[in-house]
Design an enzyme around this catalytic site. Structure first.
Site, PDB file in Angstrom:
ATOM      1  N   SER A  65       0.827  -1.215   0.000  1.00  0.00           N
ATOM      2  CA  SER A  65       0.000   0.000   0.000  1.00  0.00           C
ATOM      3  C   SER A  65       0.862   1.266   0.000  1.00  0.00           C
ATOM      4  O   SER A  65       2.044   1.241   0.369  1.00  0.00           O
ATOM      5  CB  SER A  65      -0.916  -0.006   1.218  1.00  0.00           C
ATOM      6  OG  SER A  65      -1.712  -1.172   1.221  1.00  0.00           O
TER       7      SER A  65
HETATM    8  N1  SAM Z   1      -0.084  -4.612   4.185  1.00  0.00           N
HETATM    9  C1  SAM Z   1       0.535  -5.170   3.017  1.00  0.00           C
HETATM   10  C2  SAM Z   1       1.910  -4.602   2.765  1.00  0.00           C
HETATM   11  O1  SAM Z   1       2.395  -3.795   3.577  1.00  0.00           O
HETATM   12  O2  SAM Z   1       2.533  -5.035   1.787  1.00  0.00           O
HETATM   13  C3  SAM Z   1      -0.324  -4.982   1.805  1.00  0.00           C
HETATM   14  C4  SAM Z   1      -1.471  -5.882   1.790  1.00  0.00           C
HETATM   15  S1  SAM Z   1      -2.281  -6.056   0.230  1.00  0.00           S
HETATM   16  C5  SAM Z   1      -2.999  -4.474  -0.025  1.00  0.00           C
HETATM   17  C6  SAM Z   1      -3.631  -7.108   0.751  1.00  0.00           C
HETATM   18  C7  SAM Z   1      -3.214  -8.523   1.068  1.00  0.00           C
HETATM   19  O3  SAM Z   1      -4.321  -9.216   1.628  1.00  0.00           O
HETATM   20  C8  SAM Z   1      -2.783  -9.320  -0.159  1.00  0.00           C
HETATM   21  O4  SAM Z   1      -1.494  -9.834   0.038  1.00  0.00           O
HETATM   22  C9  SAM Z   1      -3.818 -10.448  -0.236  1.00  0.00           C
HETATM   23  O5  SAM Z   1      -3.325 -11.673  -0.743  1.00  0.00           O
HETATM   24  C10 SAM Z   1      -4.233 -10.562   1.216  1.00  0.00           C
HETATM   25  N2  SAM Z   1      -5.547 -11.202   1.439  1.00  0.00           N
HETATM   26  C11 SAM Z   1      -6.697 -11.064   0.742  1.00  0.00           C
HETATM   27  N3  SAM Z   1      -7.674 -11.826   1.280  1.00  0.00           N
HETATM   28  C12 SAM Z   1      -7.127 -12.456   2.349  1.00  0.00           C
HETATM   29  C13 SAM Z   1      -7.629 -13.377   3.323  1.00  0.00           C
HETATM   30  N4  SAM Z   1      -8.887 -13.810   3.323  1.00  0.00           N
HETATM   31  N5  SAM Z   1      -6.775 -13.810   4.287  1.00  0.00           N
HETATM   32  C14 SAM Z   1      -5.480 -13.392   4.321  1.00  0.00           C
HETATM   33  N6  SAM Z   1      -4.950 -12.528   3.422  1.00  0.00           N
HETATM   34  C15 SAM Z   1      -5.760 -12.059   2.459  1.00  0.00           C
END
Ligand code: SAM
Length: 218
Positions: A65
């Protein structure tokens, strides 16, 4: 080619222009951003843009993000250093590394195994130790180590499940992009004895939360 000095200069500029100038005032949060090397959490091909003012791709259709959004969400967690935190959506591990400087114990769940590995390597490289990474469906929370003082969801959620809410302590807070598949509002929920106090912060756009209480594939 970037050197350690040029990264540290880029990081200082990022903190001044993107974080302090936009109103983040919590000194602990600002200090965490000054100290976590964001360039260790992006892909090699994006390293020159590591400190720029936008999200970056990290593979598997996911993103790290925008720094300001990470700072804003972190500020709203209102961390003192004593908390046990659950992060849903580890991604690159950057937000996890920020949390690790600000709270006592961090559990972070990622559903995509390749990203779990990516984050694990990035965190190791950055020397971050006080985090526990898990692979699974974070829309259900992580009951093994519940309850938590704070829960941070870093993907767009259509709802907050009962399972997840039950894993939050009284007076605990959830920070989450909540709403539609394409647009959401960043919300803060505080679990009080008599109910939930909700606050809307600003409109945001996040990649979708998947899983039992997330968005299904289109
Ligand atoms: N906070 C992270 C960073 O600093 O890089 C960015 C996160 S990214 C915007 C959102 C993440 O949520 C993705 O890696 C995605 O695979 C994960 N995600 C989506 N649905 C999920 C779930 N049900 N359980 C765990 N992770 C999930």
């Amino acid at each position: 080619m970037n050197t350690a000095n040029s990264f540290s200069q880029d990081r200082c500029e990022m903190v001044e222009t993107q974080i302090i100038n936009r109103g983040i005032v919590d000194e602990r949060v600002i200090d965490a951003f000054r100290n976590v090397p964001r360039h260790l959490f992006v892909r090699e091909s994006d390293i020159k843009n590591a400190y720029s003012d936008h999200p970056l791709p990290i593979g598997q259709g996911q993103t790290i993000s925008q720094p300001y959004i990470v700072a804003l969400m972190t500020s709203h967690l209102d961390l003192t250093g004593k908390e046990k935190v659950l992060e849903i959506g580890t991604g690159s591990g950057y937000q996890t590394a920020i949390l690790a400087r600000l709270a006592k114990e961090i559990h972070s769940i990622e559903r995509i195994e390749l990203l779990y590995e990516f984050a694990k390597n990035n965190l190791r490289e950055a020397g971050i130790m006080n985090v526990h990474l898990h692979v699974g469906d974070g829309s259900l929370g992580w009951s093994n180590t519940a309850p938590y003082d704070r829960i941070l969801i870093t993907a767009a959620a259509p709802e907050i499940s009962k399972e997840l809410l039950s894993q939050l302590n009284i007076n605990g807070r959830i920070v989450c992009p909540l709403g539609g598949r394409w647009r959401q509002t960043l919300e803060v929920w505080v679990k009080e004895k008599k109910g939930i106090k909700k606050e809307k912060i600003l409109p945001v756009v996040f990649v979708p939360l998947r899983g039992a209480h997330g968005w299904q594939d289109l």
